[in-house]
Scaffold this active site. Structure first.
Site, mmCIF file in Angstrom:
data_model
loop_
_atom_site.group_PDB
_atom_site.id
_atom_site.type_symbol
_atom_site.label_atom_id
_atom_site.label_comp_id
_atom_site.label_asym_id
_atom_site.label_seq_id
_atom_site.Cartn_x
_atom_site.Cartn_y
_atom_site.Cartn_z
ATOM 1 N N GLY A 612 0.817 -1.198 0.000
ATOM 2 C CA GLY A 612 0.000 0.000 0.000
ATOM 3 C C GLY A 612 0.849 1.245 0.000
ATOM 4 C CG ASP A 726 14.374 -7.020 6.302
ATOM 5 O OD1 ASP A 726 15.538 -7.235 5.872
ATOM 6 O OD2 ASP A 726 13.455 -6.590 5.589
#
Ligand SMILES: *[C@@H]1O[C@H](CO)[C@@H](O)[C@H](O)[C@H]1NC(C)=O
Ligand SMILES: *[C@@H]1O[C@H](CO)[C@@H](O)[C@H](O)[C@H]1NC(C)=O
Ligand SMILES: *[C@@H]1O[C@H](CO)[C@@H](O)[C@H](O)[C@H]1NC(C)=O
Ligand SMILES: *[C@@H]1O[C@H](CO)[C@@H](O)[C@H](O)[C@H]1NC(C)=O
Ligand SMILES: *[C@@H]1O[C@H](CO)[C@@H](O)[C@H](O)[C@H]1NC(C)=O
Ligand SMILES: *[C@@H]1O[C@H](CO)[C@@H](O)[C@H](O)[C@H]1NC(C)=O
Length: 939
Positions: A612, A726
């Site tokens: 998004g 990450d």
């Protein structure tokens, strides 16, 4: 009923007398026999060989070229039919025949034939080049209109097809009369390898009884054995008895050839022949192989002996004398190609021989290097399908990438690895009037980096398979009539900055008008889409998660390693989360209408996330926020989205990006974050976005420390502890005061603290940052984050990316280690810091970084330790920030008592940019970790 077709076929075959259907595949013997320029759909059967010859329209040449008959003047009564017509290629620098359905790795004999016969009425015999695959084969220089020329090669065909190409060299229009392909056994012609083929110079049958060519069916491989007689010098010998090849013979010379031989008239004389090397454009003096075939044709009395030497240019070529065996063939050949200025072969009898030498057959070949590799077969078949689908004409003929860069198809760019086939890396088919859908074959160009399909008439959806193109960095689809949604996998790439996706002017992207109208109207990049079915799933999952979150916040988080929950918490959020930590709001729930107000109908896009867009917004009190709206239908997106929401609602730390609220309103889901005005650390290191990237060393150190504190909190401070998974420079965000916040908890995983590991099913993370031990063992520990953080530290010091590209890809860790091993700190430090740093503090940070990135996780420090050491670095740079105390607190390992300090972090939501004093007091006096043995002397 079933018999009818058979009968019909038999009738046709009988009545047709050689009229056969053309086909592009080898016949039952594996032969392909093309009569080039033959008109019509039917072929013909050769009178002599009974082989079926097919016309070459269509399939073989992609309809290139035109058919011609040679001038009637040159047709002689006994001329073979195959010379009657030719195909010529007036257009294009390269035209090719594609011979298909071959056996990859098998040896094939390929023969092309040429007779000009003034077919074009110009009376100008041309010259041109021949290529076999991507390798230069032979020049064709026609000297007279009636000259009949054969060019033959034996090569290993690496793929299931081979292309024979005629290259226009500017010396006339290339043409061809015939093209044949014959499979050989793998054991035959051992000189032929994948790296080397043989180009025929001559193949002689000595002393034939009839002055005729011997070929198929006498030779099952349809080699052409040309008769050679010289009654002045030689007398002929022959037998009618059966002559056999030895078992495992390399050459399988047909008996008809072996049954005849020559011998000198006088016992004492020798057999001599010679040839000059034929200069090739790529080799002025090619090397040669000579293969001689000997068979004794006379049953010799016991006192007779035939024994001879073979000499090359007056020197013994084969050490051993040859005695031909009665009625058995025996080849004699060189195994290493000879390179001479001239080749004089003499065969003379040995002193004890009572009979003169003989020879039955001879083949002479020059060596053809076949080291050029054709384009990767996967790429070839993909681009061929693309060519067919869009009817791309231009020069898309032959091998896409070569040979050399001259022959590359237009619109393509290739890479040429040293020992592997070329690959297609760029495809620019913009403005080529392409019609139809986007071919799925683009997804089979596995290493393509750049794909520009802009300004065509492409319609339909963007294939999801394109997400699998790991190297793709640019995808331009603008100026088409594409509809549907952009695949999630592509959005992920856009989101993490690895893909530049362009798709303006895309119509009909919304299937649900109401939900995406505002976006569509306001933004050129209209792409928000909600697919109802998936939305339903989303709502259900959302419901479950939000209930869970409620319970979770009341404290029951101990079952966090439950696999079902794991599924739901594994998500990826954005590098594009922007927030301001001055906001102390409880997590608020917003309605979709609230969001519309906050974002002024989604007016300004701050960034593009994996699932998004992130919009700029202002709360009632004018606090700037970032609104991440879940826009894609992927289940994974929902999961990761929800996971991030869940994590962020329960963890709070000044160095973690904070969540202000969320929206779960029907199908709409959004997360509202603090606004991070200065973007990602990555952008500052690269210096691309923020004015030259001259980030001062002190600021870098602060960012390092703050990020480390954020990670430390994840590992030690929150319950259950989290592994981020990450950590990278793009996941460290900076606010207006350049304070660092860790973001993107989409992949984070809970663990039980301590040194416990979590086994994972697959390794996630970003190349260049992934812990090699985790990668090898699949066992995730907090030390995996430490490793990634080491990489970030090195980026901060060096200003270089995690993986350096020049000249060869090398990890920043290796790169730094190599330099540091030489004690050369200056070569490591980012030159853009202009020497404005304390060498000791830089040295120390590099030391920390290299420890963090130790291969073995046990050798890596904990984040706690890293925080302590970074604080010491800041002191080196700035002088002590806090008064020394006598608190001799050792933090070299993960002492449980450290948890005490985390309460400080957790409650610290202050906007005060000074570091918490308590933290410093505790960690200031921590014992130093021993420095690297390879360090510089000047410390
Ligand atoms: C080939 O054979 C056919 C009949 O079998 C004959 O009519 C024709 O003349 C022959 N052609 C040649 C070139 O020998
Ligand atoms: C070539 O000759 C054949 C008859 O032998 C004829 O059918 C054909 O049309 C000719 N082709 C051309 C291009 O003139
Ligand atoms: C080959 O033979 C010719 C004629 O006999 C002679 O002139 C020439 O020098 C010889 N070449 C070599 C390389 O021996
Ligand atoms: C045959 O040739 C070799 C090499 O040229 C030479 O050494 C030998 O004497 C010759 N033999 C005879 C019988 O002439
Ligand atoms: C030459 O050949 C004849 C038979 O043709 C044979 O009798 C004679 O012995 C041979 N002489 C030599 C020197 O080999
Ligand atoms: C794609 O090609 C068009 C036309 O050549 C060009 O204007 C555009 O910049 C290209 N897109 C990219 C991303 O390079």
């Amino acid at each position: 009923m079933a018999a009818t077709p058979w009968l019909l076929l038999l009738c046709l075959a009988a009545a047709g007398g050689g009229v056969l259907q053309a086909r592009a595949q080898p016949d039952s013997k594996g032969f392909i026999s093309i009569d080039c320029g033959l008109q019509g759909d039917t072929g013909r059967t050769d009178n002599v060989t009974k082989l079926a010859y097919v016309p070459d329209n269509g399939e073989y040449t992609d309809d290139a070229g035109t058919c011609h008959n040679i001038s009637a003047v040159y047709i002689t009564p006994f001329m073979h039919r195959s010379w009657y017509n030719v195909r010529s290629f007036a257009a294009g620098a390269r035209n090719c025949y594609t011979l298909r359905s071959l056996v990859p790795g098998l040896k094939y004999l390929v023969r092309a034939s040429f007779m000009y016969g003034n077919y074009d009425g110009l009376n100008r015999p041309p010259g041109f080049d021949l290529h076999v695959g991507v390798n230069y084969w032979h020049p064709v220089k026609i000297s007279r209109p009636d000259e009949a020329k054969y060019v033959e090669v034996i090569v290993v065909v690496p793929d299931d097809f081979v292309q024979i190409c005629l290259i226009n060299t500017g010396a006339g229009t290339p043409f061809i009369s015939g093209l044949s392909l014959r499979p050989l056994k793998k054991t035959m012609y051992p000189q032929v390898t994948t790296a080397q083929g043989l180009v025929l110079l001559n193949r002689f049958n000595f002393g034939p009884t009839k002055n005729e060519l011997i070929r198929y069916p006498d030779d099952q491989y349809d080699r052409l054995w040309f008769p050679w007689v010289n009654p002045v010098l030689w007398t002929e010998m022959s037998t009618t008895r059966k002559v056999q090849n030895m078992a495992n013979d390399f050459f399988e010379v047909p008996p008809a050839v072996l049954q005849t031989a020559i011998t000198p008239w006088n016992n004492g004389s020798q057999i001599q022949f010679s040839w000059d090397p034929q200069p090739q454009p790529n080799d002025p003096s090619p090397a040669y192989f000579a293969i001689m075939h000997f068979t004794e044709l006379q049953l010799l009395p016991s006192n007779a002996m035939r024994e001879f030497y073979i000499n090359l240019n007056g020197e013994l070529w084969h050490r051993d004398a040859v005695t031909p065996e009665y009625l058995y063939s025996r080849p004699s050949f060189n195994t290493f190609a000879a390179r001479k200025s001239q080749y004089n072969i003499t065969i003379n009898a040995t002193a004890r021989s009572t009979l003169p030498p003989i020879i039955n057959a001879l083949e002479v070949f020059s060596v053809l290097p076949t080291t050029n590799l054709g384009t990767d077969v996967g790429d070839v078949s993909a681009i061929m399908e693309i060519r067919a689908k869009y009817q791309v004409r231009t020069n898309w003929i032959g091998d896409p990438c070569g040979p050399g860069t001259v022959m590359v198809w237009d619109s393509l760019t290739c890479s040429y690895p040293i020992a592997s086939p070329p690959r297609i890396t760029r495809v620019d088919l913009s403005s080529r009037s392409l019609n139809g859908g986007i071919s799925i074959s683009f997804a089979n160009l596995k290493v393509v980096q750049y794909l520009n399909l802009s300004n065509n008439n492409l319609v339909g959806a963007v294939p999801d398979a394109l997400s699998g193109l790991t190297s793709l960095t640019v995808l331009d689809l603008s100026g088409n009539q594409i509809s549907g949604s952009i695949p999630y996998g592509l959005l992920i790439k856009v989101h993490d900055g690895s893909l530049d996706l362009r798709y303006d002017n895309i119509q009909d992207l919304c299937t649900n008008g109401s939900s995406c109208q505002p976006v569509k109207r306001k933004s050129k990049l209209a792409m928000y889409i909600a697919i109802p079915a998936v939305v339903m799933v989303m709502i259900i999952v959302a419901g479950v998660i939000f209930c869970f979150m409620r319970r979770g916040r009341k404290g029951s988080m101990n079952n966090s390693a439950n696999p079902r929950r794991e599924l739901m918490t594994s998500y990826a959020s954005g590098t594009d989360v922007y927030m301001d930590n001055s906001l102390q709001l409880e997590n608020r729930r917003f309605t979709y209408e609230d969001l519309q107000v906050i974002t002024n109908n989604f007016q300004k896009v701050l960034g593009q996330g994996g699932f998004g867009k992130v919009y700029n917004g202002f709360l009632e009190d004018a606090t700037q926020v970032a609104v991440k709206l879940l826009s894609h239908s992927s289940i994974q997106g929902v999961n990761e989205f929800l996971a991030e929401a869940q994590i962020l609602t329960r963890i709070h730390h000044m160095n973690l990006v904070s969540l202000i609220g969320y929206c779960k309103d029907g199908e709409h889901m959004a997360l509202i974050y603090e606004y991070m005005s200065e973007g990602t650390l990555q952008e500052h290191i690269e210096g691309t976005k923020y004015n030259g990237g001259c980030l001062p060393w002190k600021q870098r150190l602060r960012i390092a420390l703050e990020s480390a504190q954020g990670l430390e909190y994840l590992h030690k401070g929150c319950n259950p502890p989290l592994i981020h998974r990450d950590v990278k420079a793009t996941n460290i965000l900076l606010n207006t005061r350049m304070e660092a916040r860790i973001a993107d908890f989409g992949l984070s995983k809970a663990f039980n603290g301590g040194n416990d590991h979590v086994s994972t099913e697959k390794v996630v993370g970003t190349p260049g940052y992934v812990d090699p031990e985790y990668h090898a063992t699949m066992q995730l520990t907090a030390k995996s984050d430490v490793y990634s953080f080491g990489v970030v530290l090195l980026e901060l010091v060096t200003g270089k990316p995690a993986i350096l590209r020049e000249p060869a890809p090398i990890s920043i860790i290796q790169w730094a280690r190599q330099r540091m091993a030489r004690g050369n700190i200056d070569s490591v430090v980012d030159a853009r810091m202009c020497g404005m740093y304390d060498i000791n503090s830089v040295w120390k940070v590099v030391e920390i970084a290299l420890k963090c990135s130790a291969y073995s996780s046990t050798q890596r420090p904990t984040m706690t330790n890293v925080v302590v050491q970074l604080q010491e670095c800041i002191e080196l740079e700035e002088g002590p920030l806090v008064e020394d105390t006598n608190n001799d607190f050792y933090m070299g390992d993960d002492g449980d008592n450290l948890n005490l300090s985390y309460d400080v972090y957790v409650t610290n939501q202050s906007t005060d940019m000074n570091l918490n004093k308590t933290t410093f007091k505790m960690e200031h006096n921590v014992k130093r970790v021993a420095s690297m043995p390879t360090g510089p002397v000047a410390r």
